[in-house]
Scaffold this motif. Structure first.
Motif, PDB file in Angstrom:
ATOM      1  N   THR A  17       0.795  -1.111   0.041  1.00  0.00           N
ATOM      2  CA  THR A  17       0.166   0.062  -0.084  1.00  0.00           C
ATOM      3  C   THR A  17       0.918   1.280   0.016  1.00  0.00           C
ATOM      4  OG1 THR A  17      -1.644  -1.384   1.190  1.00  0.00           O
ATOM      5  CG2 THR A  17      -1.777   1.002   1.141  1.00  0.00           C
ATOM      6  N   GLU A  18       1.872   1.268   0.828  1.00  0.00           N
ATOM      7  CA  GLU A  18       2.883   2.377   0.665  1.00  0.00           C
ATOM      8  C   GLU A  18       3.419   2.636  -0.590  1.00  0.00           C
ATOM      9  OE1 GLU A  18       7.113   3.811   2.815  1.00  0.00           O
ATOM     10  OE2 GLU A  18       6.342   1.840   2.924  1.00  0.00           O
ATOM     11  N   ALA A  19       3.709   1.542  -1.347  1.00  0.00           N
ATOM     12  CA  ALA A  19       4.511   1.718  -2.887  1.00  0.00           C
ATOM     13  C   ALA A  19       3.209   2.073  -3.626  1.00  0.00           C
ATOM     14  CB  ALA A  19       4.968   0.263  -3.273  1.00  0.00           C
ATOM     15  N   ALA A  20       1.997   1.915  -3.410  1.00  0.00           N
ATOM     16  CA  ALA A  20       0.986   2.255  -4.394  1.00  0.00           C
ATOM     17  C   ALA A  20       0.682   3.732  -4.026  1.00  0.00           C
ATOM     18  CB  ALA A  20      -0.386   1.374  -4.231  1.00  0.00           C
ATOM     19  N   ALA A  21       0.533   4.030  -2.663  1.00  0.00           N
ATOM     20  CA  ALA A  21       0.383   5.588  -2.450  1.00  0.00           C
ATOM     21  C   ALA A  21       1.720   6.524  -2.973  1.00  0.00           C
ATOM     22  CB  ALA A  21       0.033   5.740  -1.032  1.00  0.00           C
ATOM     23  N   ILE A  22       2.768   6.032  -3.020  1.00  0.00           N
ATOM     24  CA  ILE A  22       3.888   6.771  -3.302  1.00  0.00           C
ATOM     25  C   ILE A  22       3.872   7.018  -4.949  1.00  0.00           C
ATOM     26  CG2 ILE A  22       6.415   6.856  -3.573  1.00  0.00           C
ATOM     27  CD1 ILE A  22       6.560   5.633  -0.856  1.00  0.00           C
ATOM     28  N   ALA A  23       3.534   5.927  -5.567  1.00  0.00           N
ATOM     29  CA  ALA A  23       3.444   5.944  -6.960  1.00  0.00           C
ATOM     30  C   ALA A  23       2.392   7.101  -7.465  1.00  0.00           C
ATOM     31  CB  ALA A  23       3.378   4.672  -7.558  1.00  0.00           C
ATOM     32  N   ASP A  46      -6.332   6.715   0.490  1.00  0.00           N
ATOM     33  CA  ASP A  46      -7.529   6.457  -0.451  1.00  0.00           C
ATOM     34  C   ASP A  46      -7.285   6.516  -1.852  1.00  0.00           C
ATOM     35  OD1 ASP A  46      -8.501   6.409   2.296  1.00  0.00           O
ATOM     36  OD2 ASP A  46      -9.369   8.529   2.147  1.00  0.00           O
ATOM     37  N   CYS A  47      -6.605   7.333  -2.596  1.00  0.00           N
ATOM     38  CA  CYS A  47      -6.483   7.385  -3.664  1.00  0.00           C
ATOM     39  C   CYS A  47      -5.732   6.210  -4.318  1.00  0.00           C
ATOM     40  CB  CYS A  47      -5.564   8.617  -4.230  1.00  0.00           C
ATOM     41  SG  CYS A  47      -6.250  10.216  -4.118  1.00  0.00           S
ATOM     42  N   ALA A  48      -4.695   5.744  -3.595  1.00  0.00           N
ATOM     43  CA  ALA A  48      -4.071   4.501  -3.975  1.00  0.00           C
ATOM     44  C   ALA A  48      -5.046   3.201  -3.703  1.00  0.00           C
ATOM     45  CB  ALA A  48      -2.812   4.198  -3.014  1.00  0.00           C
ATOM     46  N   ASP A  49      -5.906   3.155  -2.919  1.00  0.00           N
ATOM     47  CA  ASP A  49      -6.891   2.121  -2.777  1.00  0.00           C
ATOM     48  C   ASP A  49      -7.898   2.128  -3.755  1.00  0.00           C
ATOM     49  OD1 ASP A  49      -5.722   1.053  -0.264  1.00  0.00           O
ATOM     50  OD2 ASP A  49      -7.137   2.258   1.035  1.00  0.00           O
ATOM     51  N   ALA A  50      -8.120   3.421  -4.266  1.00  0.00           N
ATOM     52  CA  ALA A  50      -9.013   3.577  -5.602  1.00  0.00           C
ATOM     53  C   ALA A  50      -8.504   3.016  -6.599  1.00  0.00           C
ATOM     54  CB  ALA A  50      -9.619   4.931  -5.458  1.00  0.00           C
ATOM     55  N   TRP A  51      -7.409   3.270  -6.981  1.00  0.00           N
ATOM     56  CA  TRP A  51      -6.418   2.779  -8.003  1.00  0.00           C
ATOM     57  C   TRP A  51      -6.368   1.113  -8.023  1.00  0.00           C
ATOM     58  CZ3 TRP A  51      -5.746   4.802 -12.237  1.00  0.00           C
ATOM     59  CH2 TRP A  51      -5.783   6.239 -12.738  1.00  0.00           C
ATOM     60  N   ARG A  52      -6.063   0.435  -6.866  1.00  0.00           N
ATOM     61  CA  ARG A  52      -5.715  -0.737  -6.467  1.00  0.00           C
ATOM     62  C   ARG A  52      -7.052  -1.612  -6.595  1.00  0.00           C
ATOM     63  NH1 ARG A  52      -2.770  -1.832  -1.703  1.00  0.00           N
ATOM     64  NH2 ARG A  52      -2.243  -3.543  -2.584  1.00  0.00           N
ATOM     65  N   THR A  56      13.849  -2.613  -1.865  1.00  0.00           N
ATOM     66  CA  THR A  56      12.579  -3.298  -2.287  1.00  0.00           C
ATOM     67  C   THR A  56      11.428  -2.431  -2.456  1.00  0.00           C
ATOM     68  OG1 THR A  56      13.292  -5.530  -0.913  1.00  0.00           O
ATOM     69  CG2 THR A  56      10.899  -5.159  -1.194  1.00  0.00           C
ATOM     70  N   LEU A  57      11.388  -1.429  -1.729  1.00  0.00           N
ATOM     71  CA  LEU A  57      10.378  -0.397  -1.659  1.00  0.00           C
ATOM     72  C   LEU A  57      10.274   0.548  -2.973  1.00  0.00           C
ATOM     73  CD1 LEU A  57       8.112   1.269  -0.900  1.00  0.00           C
ATOM     74  CD2 LEU A  57       9.706   2.669   0.456  1.00  0.00           C
ATOM     75  N   ALA A  58      11.964   0.611  -3.714  1.00  0.00           N
ATOM     76  CA  ALA A  58      12.159   1.276  -4.704  1.00  0.00           C
ATOM     77  C   ALA A  58      11.455   0.425  -5.926  1.00  0.00           C
ATOM     78  CB  ALA A  58      13.709   1.634  -4.902  1.00  0.00           C
ATOM     79  N   ARG A  59      11.979  -0.662  -5.839  1.00  0.00           N
ATOM     80  CA  ARG A  59      11.393  -1.694  -6.831  1.00  0.00           C
ATOM     81  C   ARG A  59       9.923  -1.748  -6.987  1.00  0.00           C
ATOM     82  NH1 ARG A  59      16.116  -4.572  -5.692  1.00  0.00           N
ATOM     83  NH2 ARG A  59      14.718  -5.902  -4.007  1.00  0.00           N
ATOM     84  N   GLN A  60       9.262  -1.686  -5.782  1.00  0.00           N
ATOM     85  CA  GLN A  60       7.824  -2.017  -5.714  1.00  0.00           C
ATOM     86  C   GLN A  60       6.968  -0.671  -6.375  1.00  0.00           C
ATOM     87  OE1 GLN A  60       7.113  -2.761  -1.469  1.00  0.00           O
ATOM     88  NE2 GLN A  60       6.462  -4.732  -2.006  1.00  0.00           N
ATOM     89  N   VAL A  61       7.753   0.691  -6.098  1.00  0.00           N
ATOM     90  CA  VAL A  61       7.346   1.893  -6.706  1.00  0.00           C
ATOM     91  C   VAL A  61       7.442   1.957  -8.156  1.00  0.00           C
ATOM     92  CG1 VAL A  61       7.570   4.273  -6.688  1.00  0.00           C
ATOM     93  CG2 VAL A  61       7.555   3.174  -4.267  1.00  0.00           C
ATOM     94  N   ALA A  62       8.562   1.472  -8.800  1.00  0.00           N
ATOM     95  CA  ALA A  62       8.883   1.566 -10.117  1.00  0.00           C
ATOM     96  C   ALA A  62       7.890   0.661 -10.690  1.00  0.00           C
ATOM     97  CB  ALA A  62      10.334   1.173 -10.188  1.00  0.00           C
ATOM     98  N   ALA A  63       7.455  -0.365 -10.122  1.00  0.00           N
ATOM     99  CA  ALA A  63       6.507  -1.510 -10.819  1.00  0.00           C
ATOM    100  C   ALA A  63       5.177  -0.600 -10.798  1.00  0.00           C
ATOM    101  CB  ALA A  63       6.504  -2.799 -10.056  1.00  0.00           C
ATOM    102  N   GLN A  64       5.062   0.009  -9.866  1.00  0.00           N
ATOM    103  CA  GLN A  64       3.569   0.577  -9.740  1.00  0.00           C
ATOM    104  C   GLN A  64       3.487   1.750 -10.677  1.00  0.00           C
ATOM    105  OE1 GLN A  64       0.791  -0.034  -8.022  1.00  0.00           O
ATOM    106  NE2 GLN A  64       1.335  -1.458  -6.525  1.00  0.00           N
TER     107      GLN A  64
END
Length: 991
Positions: free
Chosen positions: A324-330, A691-697, A351-359
């Motif tokens: 969720t952190e990675a999705a919100a940051i992206a 909330d924005c990240a949850d809406a996207w996911r 690991t977080l950097a790769r997750q954000v890049a993937a998002q």
């Protein structure tokens, strides 16, 4: 112009440095070229060059690193020894290996290279901090454990060897370069500007360099991120001799100024740039006060009158999970782009950097990641490691197929072939090898003999591909498991290049092709890494090492290299490490992964010296690294708009917020209503992005119709279920859809590629052993029955289970169960004889052919007994009556004359015989003619129901919540659940 300068927090240091150089060095381009600029990292050097170029055409100063002074020595100076870090590490690994042979309790021999790395860092630190070998000689360890005493004895030997060998580390070479440069300056001080910029002077050699530069006629030193908001008494407390605050972000600046005899008032600002958020600088400065003076929060906290301004640009994001952190940051980075901002994520958590890049890929955004990719995660790096890890041991099926399918394998084409044709043919042959031999047989450990038997068959592979594959197997398994490092490197490189070349022998000019192995940026870096390892392998000596140790050495070499891809990333979305906070800034800066495990991270334990021993020697304390991270945090948090982001929980446990974030939130919560309101607003802004990240996911409810319903197909008229095994009847009751897929659609699950000693293999071995034993001794049990039965099991295990460890475990379990089995078996033999073993039978029931293969049917004269061997849990009485009807159905078949070798007769007994960890028996309750007749009637009813059009429901009656069927993926289980209603659908016959 010369002197000591500094830049405050919240200033783009590289831009400020460039503007100050233009203003202070003179307007003529040649004035800039006279200067020598020393920075702390290559990234800062590149960033400074870009900042200077952005100001217009100009000549650049000579730019070097404070840690690499050899290149800056004037002509005629004595050369600095050319030291290879890898060579030094290998030499130390040889010493450590000798230690591990004497002390095998310390670590396995394969860890010598890793321990050499920690030993090298310790020796480098001793040289940097000017700790002489005598400090170890005089160290008192009488009160410490024997482990540390032995370590100290070894370190004394190493330091004496180091002194005898001379310069053996890069640090020593850098120290020699510094000494020669300072001696040159003493004799002839340079008349051109020398500038040291961006260094925090965290190492003693750097502090010596800074002191020497300040003594030059035009020497300039520019410190990054000097805190001018801290009161003088708190500043002086940082360097108290009795309690130095190594973990404070300003400790290194305070120590340098104290050694120079200066105060902060003596250090003017280099540029005229103003901090981005002065109010926040004051807030964070107070929050990070040294622990002994945090009582200042009570006095100074209420005096902060600009809390709202300080926190206006701060968002506190506390995500429930790392994903969720990675999705919100992206999402925040994407929103910043939409507003025309430049945005950066700063985190040491890769690991977080790769997750954000993937998002970010959902919007087609490729961030500019300053760290690049570790070489061992690139295609050539993975190929090198996979081949190295497979060498010197039996070749397993799964890694072999992964190796053969690797995108860099068999990529060379013959001169007259179309591009890629050899690779396509190779993949086709590998797929055939996988499906027709390895999965189908199955074959857990492919070898040359099995491959040759298969590929020589019709329509399989040409001889050159067979020979190439056998050569690869010889290179993987045929080489000696132990050899000198140089031999390992040569054989491994030859093997990998042979893999890449494939069955293509070469070109007309005689050169050998290696396909695409070394062609791109990652390939070239991998080739250079292998070349360096070849060149330095002799430093490890001629001692033989295992293939496992070689794989660890190679992994260490590859993981230390980074690959910057040649594609063009997005120029306004960056991912930086914590060190980048000193170099660059952005409109939006997100500090991600603010948990104690990442910021500042756990101190790596020193395996050679305890904390007390390090302190007694005068080495740097572990808190030093925390102080450097704190300085990076303080600089990054001074941007115009920042996020403070963390995940409150991982998959395993709750996390602990980094100490700096705890201090900041604690200060805000305790200084009154303004602080409480500001903290609440920071958290509210973070929840908006969550909330924005949850809406996207979240799944789009408009497309819920696309989710597959629970299937329940109804066969079209004229198509019926026409054959079924007795074990398939249970599947028809529990999961009818699986029978539909297997019998109607003729779909069979592909056997697994990863083969191991599972229950299926054990069961097959037990069944084969019992079959051989019953055929060999069909009458009264012989006196050596236990030995004979065990011998049959050993033979079956040797053929079916090529895993020595599993064989020993299974034989041990059998030895515990076999005596009780033979006692019961003797009683069964007195009633009848096992005349029919693994016999096949079939009967027709309601238009369906029911077939079976009975483990064992004993002849008791006028009746028979039916037995089935099990190695797992036996079915319960209710399961036998309602689901597991195998033995009852075989009884029906016997009475109906379904077995050709057995005349129809009554069935006196049916039983499951368990040969698991202990011997057990299980019989149906109230077994007799009535139960057999009821089973027969139930079977007719079941067959009639499906013949009349009953739906084949998916997962109708699974036995456990963890039940996993072979056809769950086909039914798209997961888009529906076991409690969802099914959707019967009559199928139409294909026309």
């Amino acid at each position: 112009m010369g002197g000591l300068y500094a830049e405050p927090m919240g200033v783009d240091f590289s831009a400020a440095l460039a503007s100050g150089l233009r203003r202070r060095l003179g307007a003529r381009p040649e004035d800039m070229a006279r200067a020598t600029l020393l920075v702390n990292t290559n990234r800062m050097a590149r960033r400074t060059e870009a900042a200077l170029a952005a100001g217009g055409a100009t000549l650049l100063p000579r730019i070097g690193l404070v840690s690499q002074l050899g290149a800056l020595l004037p002509p005629g100076a004595a050369p600095v020894p050319d030291i290879s870090a890898l060579g030094t590490r290998l030499r130390l690994a040889s010493l450590v290996a000798k230690l591990l042979r004497v002390r095998p309790d310390l670590s396995p021999p394969s860890a010598a290279f890793d321990l050499a790395d920690t030993l090298g860092r310790l020796l480098a630190e001793m040289q940097e901090e000017e700790v002489e070998a005598e400090a170890l000689e005089t160290l008192d360890v009488a009160d410490l454990s024997e482990h540390w005493q032995r370590n100290l004895d070894f370190l004394r030997i190493v330091t004496r060897w180091r002194e005898a060998e001379g310069t053996v580390t890069e640090t020593a070479a850098q120290a020699a370069a510094l000494e020669r440069l300072l001696a040159r300056w003493h004799d002839a001080p340079p008349e051109t500007p020398w500038i040291v910029a961006g260094s925090t002077a965290s190492r003693r050699p750097t502090r010596r360099l800074i002191e020497a530069v300040l003594d030059l006629p035009e020497g300039i030193v520019i410190l990054p991120g000097l805190d001018r908001d801290m009161p003088e008494d708190a500043w002086k407390s940082l360097t108290r001799e009795d309690a130095p605050q190594h973990d404070h972000p300003q400790y290194r600046h305070a120590l340098l100024l104290a050694e120079l005899g200066r105060t902060r008032d003596d250090v003017p600002q280099w540029s005229a740039d103003a901090p981005a958020a002065p109010a926040r600088n004051r807030l964070i400065s107070l929050a990070l006060r040294p622990a002994p003076v945090t009582d200042a929060w009570r006095a100074e906290g209420p005096e902060l009158t600009d809390i709202a301004a300080a926190c206006a640009g701060v968002t506190l994001l506390e995500a429930p999970s790392p994903a969720t952190e990675a999705a919100a940051i992206a999402t925040g980075l994407r929103a910043a782009l939409a507003e025309g901002k430049r945005a950066a994520l700063i985190t040491p958590d890769r690991t977080l950097a790769r997750q954000v890049a993937a998002q970010l890929t959902r919007w087609g955004i490729i961030p500019d990641d300053s760290a690049g990719r570790p070489l061992h995660q690139t295609a050539p790096g993975r190929l090198l490691l996979l081949a190295a890890e497979m060498r010197g041991r039996p070749c397993e099926a799964e890694p072999l197929i992964a190796l053969l399918k690797h995108p860099r394998v068999h990529t060379a084409d013959a001169p007259d072939d179309a591009p890629g044709s050899a690779r396509r043919a190779h993949l086709s042959r590998v797929r055939a090898l996988e499906t027709e031999l390895i999965r189908k047989k199955p074959l857990a450990f492919p070898d040359r003999a099995s491959i040759e038997d298969w590929v020589t068959g019709p329509d399989h592979a040409p001889p050159e591909w067979r020979d190439w594959l056998c050569e690869v197997l010889d290179g993987l398994c045929g080489d000696p498991p132990e050899a000198p490092l140089a031999a390992h490197v040569a054989r491994h490189r030859a093997l990998v290049e042979r893999l890449a070349r494939g069955s293509v022998r070469g070109h007309a000019d005689g050169r050998e092709a290696t396909g695409t192995l070394w062609t791109d940026a990652a390939g070239r870096i991998a080739r250079d890494a292998m070349t360096r390892l070849e060149q330095n392998a002799a430093q490890r000596g001629t001692e033989a090492i295992s293939a496992l140790e070689y794989a660890r050495i190679l992994g260490g070499v590859l993981s230390g290299e980074e690959v910057r891809e040649t594609f063009s990333p997005h120029p306004d979305v960056m991912i930086w490490g914590a060190l980048e906070a000193r170099v660059r800034t952005a409109d939006l800066v997100i500090l991600g992964g603010l948990n104690d495990a990442s910021w500042p991270g756990h101190d790596a334990p020193d395996p050679w010296l305890s904390r007390a021993m390090r302190k007694a020697c005068g080495l740097r304390p572990p808190e030093r690294e925390a102080g450097l991270s704190a300085h990076d945090f303080q600089q990054a948090a001074a941007g115009p708009e920042i996020w403070l982001s963390r995940a409150v929980r991982t998959a395993e446990a709750d996390t602990v917020a980094t100490r700096w974030l705890n201090r900041l939130t604690g200060l805000l919560a305790g200084i009154g209503e303004d602080g409480t309101a500001a903290l609440a607003a920071m958290r509210a802004r973070g929840r908006v992005w969550l909330d924005c990240a949850d809406a996207w996911r979240a799944p789009d409810h408009r497309h819920h119709a696309d989710r597959a319903p629970r299937p329940a197909p109804i066969l079209p008229e004229g198509i019926t279920l026409d054959n079924l095994s007795v074990t398939g009847v249970e599947t028809l009751i529990r999961d009818p859809y699986a029978i539909y897929a297997k019998k109607i659609l003729s779909l069979a699950p592909l056997p697994p590629l990863r083969q191991g000693p599972d229950a299926r293999v054990r069961g097959s071995a037990i069944h084969r052993a019992m079959e051989q034993f019953s055929r060999e001794a069909p009458g009264t049990l012989p006196a050596d029955a236990l030995e004979r039965l065990r011998l049959h099991l050993e033979e079956a295990l040797r053929e079916l289970a090529p895993w020595p460890g599993a064989r020993r475990i299974w034989l041990g379990k059998f030895d515990r169960a076999a005596p009780d089995f033979l006692v019961a078996e003797a009683g069964r033999r007195r009633l009848g004889r096992p005349r029919h073993v693994e016999d096949k039978g079939r009967i027709e029931v309601g238009g369906l052919i029911l077939h079976a293969r009975a483990d064992r049917i004993d002849d008791r004269g006028d009746a028979v007994a039916i037995y089935d061997y099990k190695t797992g849990a036996l079915p319960g009485e209710k399961q036998i009556n309602h689901f597991s009807k195998q033995l009852l159905l075989e009884a029906v078949m016997v009475q109906e004359g379904g077995f050709a070798a057995i005349a129809p007769r009554p069935v006196a007994e049916v039983a499951y015989l368990s040969l698991g960890t202990k011997y057990e028996e299980r019989r149906p309750k109230d077994f007799g003619p009535d139960l057999i007749a009821q089973t027969h009637a139930d079977l007719r009813s079941l067959i009639r129901r499906y013949a009349e059009g009953a739906p084949f429901y998916a997962r109708l009656s699974p036995d456990l919540l963890t039940y996993a069927g072979d056809y769950d993926h086909l039914s798209r289980f997961g888009e529906w659940g076991d409690t969802d209603a099914a959707s019967p659908l009559r199928l139409e016959r294909a026309r």
